[in-house]
Write a protein that holds these residues in place. Structure first.
Motif, mmCIF file in Angstrom:
data_model
loop_
_atom_site.group_PDB
_atom_site.id
_atom_site.type_symbol
_atom_site.label_atom_id
_atom_site.label_comp_id
_atom_site.label_asym_id
_atom_site.label_seq_id
_atom_site.Cartn_x
_atom_site.Cartn_y
_atom_site.Cartn_z
ATOM 1 N N VAL A 153 0.871 -1.176 0.000
ATOM 2 C CA VAL A 153 0.000 0.000 0.000
ATOM 3 C C VAL A 153 0.905 1.222 0.000
ATOM 4 C CG1 VAL A 153 -2.006 -1.085 1.107
ATOM 5 C CG2 VAL A 153 -0.273 0.044 2.535
ATOM 6 N N GLU A 154 0.430 2.279 -0.674
ATOM 7 C CA GLU A 154 1.265 3.468 -0.843
ATOM 8 C C GLU A 154 0.561 4.700 -0.289
ATOM 9 O OE1 GLU A 154 1.660 4.653 -4.970
ATOM 10 O OE2 GLU A 154 3.610 5.605 -4.599
ATOM 11 N N LEU A 155 1.293 5.448 0.548
ATOM 12 C CA LEU A 155 0.787 6.739 1.017
ATOM 13 C C LEU A 155 1.525 7.806 0.232
ATOM 14 C CD1 LEU A 155 0.672 6.213 4.894
ATOM 15 C CD2 LEU A 155 -1.270 6.798 3.419
ATOM 16 N N GLN A 156 0.788 8.461 -0.656
ATOM 17 C CA GLN A 156 1.422 9.469 -1.508
ATOM 18 C C GLN A 156 1.499 10.821 -0.804
ATOM 19 O OE1 GLN A 156 -0.108 9.911 -5.503
ATOM 20 N NE2 GLN A 156 -0.971 7.870 -5.470
ATOM 21 N N GLY A 157 2.444 11.630 -1.242
ATOM 22 C CA GLY A 157 2.538 13.009 -0.739
ATOM 23 C C GLY A 157 1.446 13.880 -1.346
ATOM 24 N N LYS A 205 -8.772 -1.299 7.024
ATOM 25 C CA LYS A 205 -10.175 -1.701 7.051
ATOM 26 C C LYS A 205 -10.523 -2.462 5.772
ATOM 27 C CE LYS A 205 -13.324 0.852 9.571
ATOM 28 N NZ LYS A 205 -13.916 2.179 9.746
ATOM 29 N N ALA A 206 -10.025 -1.962 4.651
ATOM 30 C CA ALA A 206 -10.364 -2.566 3.363
ATOM 31 C C ALA A 206 -9.600 -3.857 3.099
ATOM 32 C CB ALA A 206 -10.090 -1.559 2.247
ATOM 33 N N GLU A 207 -8.349 -3.919 3.530
ATOM 34 C CA GLU A 207 -7.484 -5.042 3.134
ATOM 35 C C GLU A 207 -7.142 -6.012 4.271
ATOM 36 O OE1 GLU A 207 -6.651 -5.777 0.122
ATOM 37 O OE2 GLU A 207 -7.245 -3.937 -0.913
ATOM 38 N N GLY A 208 -7.310 -5.576 5.508
ATOM 39 C CA GLY A 208 -6.973 -6.422 6.654
ATOM 40 C C GLY A 208 -5.548 -6.935 6.597
ATOM 41 N N LYS A 209 -5.385 -8.241 6.770
ATOM 42 C CA LYS A 209 -4.030 -8.821 6.849
ATOM 43 C C LYS A 209 -3.385 -9.035 5.481
ATOM 44 C CE LYS A 209 -4.102 -10.645 11.423
ATOM 45 N NZ LYS A 209 -4.814 -11.606 12.243
ATOM 46 N N ASN A 210 -4.064 -8.569 4.463
ATOM 47 C CA ASN A 210 -3.586 -8.728 3.094
ATOM 48 C C ASN A 210 -2.385 -7.829 2.750
ATOM 49 O OD1 ASN A 210 -4.014 -10.092 0.764
ATOM 50 N ND2 ASN A 210 -5.490 -8.613 -0.066
ATOM 51 N N ILE A 211 -2.094 -6.863 3.651
ATOM 52 C CA ILE A 211 -1.043 -5.874 3.363
ATOM 53 C C ILE A 211 0.311 -6.376 3.884
ATOM 54 C CG2 ILE A 211 -0.272 -3.488 3.753
ATOM 55 C CD1 ILE A 211 -3.269 -2.810 4.367
ATOM 56 N N HIS A 212 1.290 -6.478 2.982
ATOM 57 C CA HIS A 212 2.633 -6.899 3.419
ATOM 58 C C HIS A 212 3.589 -5.723 3.618
ATOM 59 C CE1 HIS A 212 1.300 -10.515 0.868
ATOM 60 N NE2 HIS A 212 1.169 -10.850 2.134
ATOM 61 N N VAL A 213 3.387 -4.679 2.830
ATOM 62 C CA VAL A 213 4.351 -3.570 2.818
ATOM 63 C C VAL A 213 3.629 -2.231 2.752
ATOM 64 C CG1 VAL A 213 6.258 -2.519 1.503
ATOM 65 C CG2 VAL A 213 6.029 -5.007 1.550
ATOM 66 N N PRO A 236 3.876 -3.037 13.414
ATOM 67 C CA PRO A 236 4.559 -2.302 12.350
ATOM 68 C C PRO A 236 6.031 -2.686 12.307
ATOM 69 C CG PRO A 236 4.096 -0.855 14.227
ATOM 70 C CD PRO A 236 3.413 -2.150 14.496
ATOM 71 N N GLY A 237 6.570 -2.890 11.113
ATOM 72 C CA GLY A 237 7.980 -3.283 10.995
ATOM 73 C C GLY A 237 8.144 -4.785 10.964
ATOM 74 N N LYS A 238 7.087 -5.522 11.385
ATOM 75 C CA LYS A 238 7.151 -6.993 11.390
ATOM 76 C C LYS A 238 6.019 -7.577 10.544
ATOM 77 C CE LYS A 238 9.598 -7.293 15.767
ATOM 78 N NZ LYS A 238 9.463 -5.881 16.248
ATOM 79 N N ASP A 239 4.775 -7.365 10.987
ATOM 80 C CA ASP A 239 3.647 -7.866 10.189
ATOM 81 C C ASP A 239 3.544 -7.075 8.877
ATOM 82 O OD1 ASP A 239 2.979 -9.641 12.236
ATOM 83 O OD2 ASP A 239 1.849 -8.080 13.286
ATOM 84 N N ILE A 240 3.853 -5.815 8.958
ATOM 85 C CA ILE A 240 3.871 -4.966 7.754
ATOM 86 C C ILE A 240 5.232 -4.276 7.696
ATOM 87 C CG2 ILE A 240 2.837 -2.937 6.610
ATOM 88 C CD1 ILE A 240 0.159 -3.661 7.906
ATOM 89 N N LEU A 241 5.957 -4.493 6.612
ATOM 90 C CA LEU A 241 7.243 -3.814 6.436
ATOM 91 C C LEU A 241 6.963 -2.362 6.067
ATOM 92 C CD1 LEU A 241 9.556 -6.095 4.243
ATOM 93 C CD2 LEU A 241 9.530 -5.842 6.726
ATOM 94 N N ILE A 242 7.759 -1.441 6.612
ATOM 95 C CA ILE A 242 7.500 -0.024 6.322
ATOM 96 C C ILE A 242 8.748 0.664 5.775
ATOM 97 C CG2 ILE A 242 6.580 2.154 7.211
ATOM 98 C CD1 ILE A 242 5.196 0.556 9.400
ATOM 99 N N ILE A 243 8.532 1.314 4.634
ATOM 100 C CA ILE A 243 9.597 2.052 3.947
ATOM 101 C C ILE A 243 9.144 3.500 3.874
ATOM 102 C CG2 ILE A 243 10.863 2.284 1.759
ATOM 103 C CD1 ILE A 243 9.728 -0.477 0.987
ATOM 104 N N SER A 244 10.025 4.449 4.237
ATOM 105 C CA SER A 244 9.623 5.839 4.036
ATOM 106 C C SER A 244 10.815 6.674 3.593
ATOM 107 C CB SER A 244 8.941 6.411 5.277
ATOM 108 O OG SER A 244 9.828 6.459 6.350
ATOM 109 N N ILE A 245 10.572 7.953 3.425
ATOM 110 C CA ILE A 245 11.589 8.859 2.851
ATOM 111 C C ILE A 245 11.712 10.102 3.720
ATOM 112 C CG2 ILE A 245 12.189 10.263 0.811
ATOM 113 C CD1 ILE A 245 10.821 8.210 -0.936
ATOM 114 N N ASP A 246 12.900 10.633 3.816
ATOM 115 C CA ASP A 246 13.317 11.877 4.516
ATOM 116 C C ASP A 246 14.505 11.623 5.449
ATOM 117 O OD1 ASP A 246 11.505 13.590 3.309
ATOM 118 O OD2 ASP A 246 10.260 13.901 5.081
#
Ligand code: GYE
Length: 312
Positions: A153-157, A205-213, A236-246
C-alpha cells in the motif's frame, strides 16, 4: 597630497560599509512535516550567517498564498525571490511578472513544470525519482527469498507535488518488471502524520491482513500509519514492512523501536546552498541550472549508530 589620499581611502571604506544588504524573499510551503521545519530553520540560519536579509512567508500548503507572497516580494522590490513550490503547475503567470520586474527566481526543494525554463535561474534540491528507486531497490533486495505476491500500500505526498509524482515514478520503475510486487492501494496522505494515520486506517479496514508492505512518501505519514497499524492489533515493521523517505529524527526513533524498516534520506538542509546561489547571482556569476543534494539510505540496523549524528 597624503591627506587627500587618506580622505579617499576612508571615503571608499565608508561606501563599502554602506553597501546594500541583499534582500531575499522566500515563500515556504508550510509546516506540514518534520522535514519542512528543519528546512525552514536551515534557511533562516543560513541567511543570518550570510548577512542576507530574509523576508519569510508561510503559505500554509496553499498555492494561492505562495502566489500572493511572490507578488508582494515583487512589489517590495526584493533582490532575489526563492520558493519551494507546493505543486508543479500553475506558476507561469507569476514567474513572468518576476521576470518583467528583473528579479531572479530560485526554486528550492520542489520543481515546477513550465515550458519556459528562463523563468527561473536554478533549482536546488533532491532527485525524488532516485529516492523512489532507492526505496524499491531496498524492498526487492529484502524480499528476494519471498515466495508469492508482495502486496504494497502506498501513502502518496501532496497531490500534484514534485516529490509525490517523482517518488511514485521511481518506485514503480523498479517494480514494473516484477509481477509479484503489486501496489494494491495508493492514496494521498498530504505529507502529514494525521492524514497518514487516517488513510492507513482505511487501507487496513479494506485489506486487513492482506497488506505486506507500506511505502510512505515521507516519514511523517509513516509515523502516523504506525499508530494506525498498532491500533489494528498488528506489529509495524514486522507484520507490515514499512519504507519511508526523509530520514528525520522521528524516523530513526521509530527504527530503533523496531517499527520502521528503512528510510531513504532527503536532506532539508538547503539553506547554505541557497544563500551561496543568491550571493553568486548578485555577483553576476552564472549558476548551474540544477544543483542536486547528496543523499543515502538508512536501514533499521544502522539506526542506533546513525541517530546521534543526525542534524535534523
Ligand atoms: O519529503 C516532506 C515534506 O518537498 C522533499 O515535503 C519535500 C517533502 C518532504 O513535507 O516531508
Amino acid at each position: 597630497m597624503v591627506l587627500a589620499g587618506l580622505v579617499m581611502i576612508l571615503g571608499g571604506l565608508g561606501c563599502q560599509a554602506e553597501k546594500k544588504k541583499i534582500t531575499l524573499g522566500f515563500s515556504q510551503i508550510g509546516a506540514e512535516s518534520e522535514w519542512r521545519t528543519a528546512n525552514t530553520k536551515s534557511i533562516e540560519e543560513a541567511a543570518k550567517t550570510a548577512g542576507i536579509e530574509l523576508k519569510f512567508s508561510d503559505a500554509q500548503q496553499k498555492q494561492e498564498n505562495q502566489i500572493k507572497a511572490i507578488r508582494s516580494f515583487i512589489a517590495q522590490k526584493v533582490d532575489v525571490i526563492a520558493f519551494s513550490p507546493v505543486v508543479e503547475t500553475g506558476w507561469e503567470p507569476v514567474l513572468r511578472e518576476a521576470k518583467a520586474a528583473k528579479i531572479p527566481v530560485i526554486l528550492t526543494d520542489r520543481a515546477v513544470d513550465t515550458k519556459d525554463e528562463t523563468l527561473w535561474a536554478t533549482f536546488i534540491g533532491s532527485d525524488f525519482v532516485e529516492e523512489g528507486r532507492r526505496a524499491a531497490k531496498w524492498l526487492v533486495e529484502k524480499m528476494k527469498d519471498h515466495q508469492g505476491a508482495v502486496n504494497i500500500v502506498e501513502l502518496q505526498g501532496t497531490v500534484g507535488s514534485a516529490p509525490a509524482i517523482d517518488r511514485k515514478k521511481g518506485f514503480e520503475e523498479i517494480l514494473k518488471d516484477k509481477p509479484d510486487f503489486k501496489i494494491i492501494r495508493s492514496q494521498t496522505g498530504d505529507f502529514t502524520r494525521a492524514k497518514g494515520k487516517e488513510v492507513m486506517e482505511a487501507f487496513l479496514k479494506a485489506e486487513g491482513k492482506n497488506i505486506h508492505v507500506l511505502y510512505a512518501h515521507n516519514d511523517d505519514m509513516a509515523i502516523g500509519a504506525i499508530q494506525a497499524i498498532e491500533e489494528a492489533g498488528l506489529r509495524p515493521g514486522k507484520d507490515i514492512l514499512i519504507i519511508s523517505i526523509d530520514a528525520v529524527k522521528g524516523a530513526f526513533e521509530a527504527m530503533m523501536a523496531g517499527k520502521l524498516n528503512v528510510t531513504v534520506e532527503c536532506s532539508p538542509l538547503l539553506g547554505p546552498q541557497l544563500m551561496s546561489a543568491v550571493s553568486d547571482l548578485m555577483a553576476g556569476k552564472a549558476l548551474p541550472k540544477r544543483i542536486v543534494t547528496e543523499e543515502s539510505v538508512f536501514p533499521m540496523e544502522t539506526a542506533a549508530q546513525e541517530f546521534p549524528k543526525r542534524k535534523y
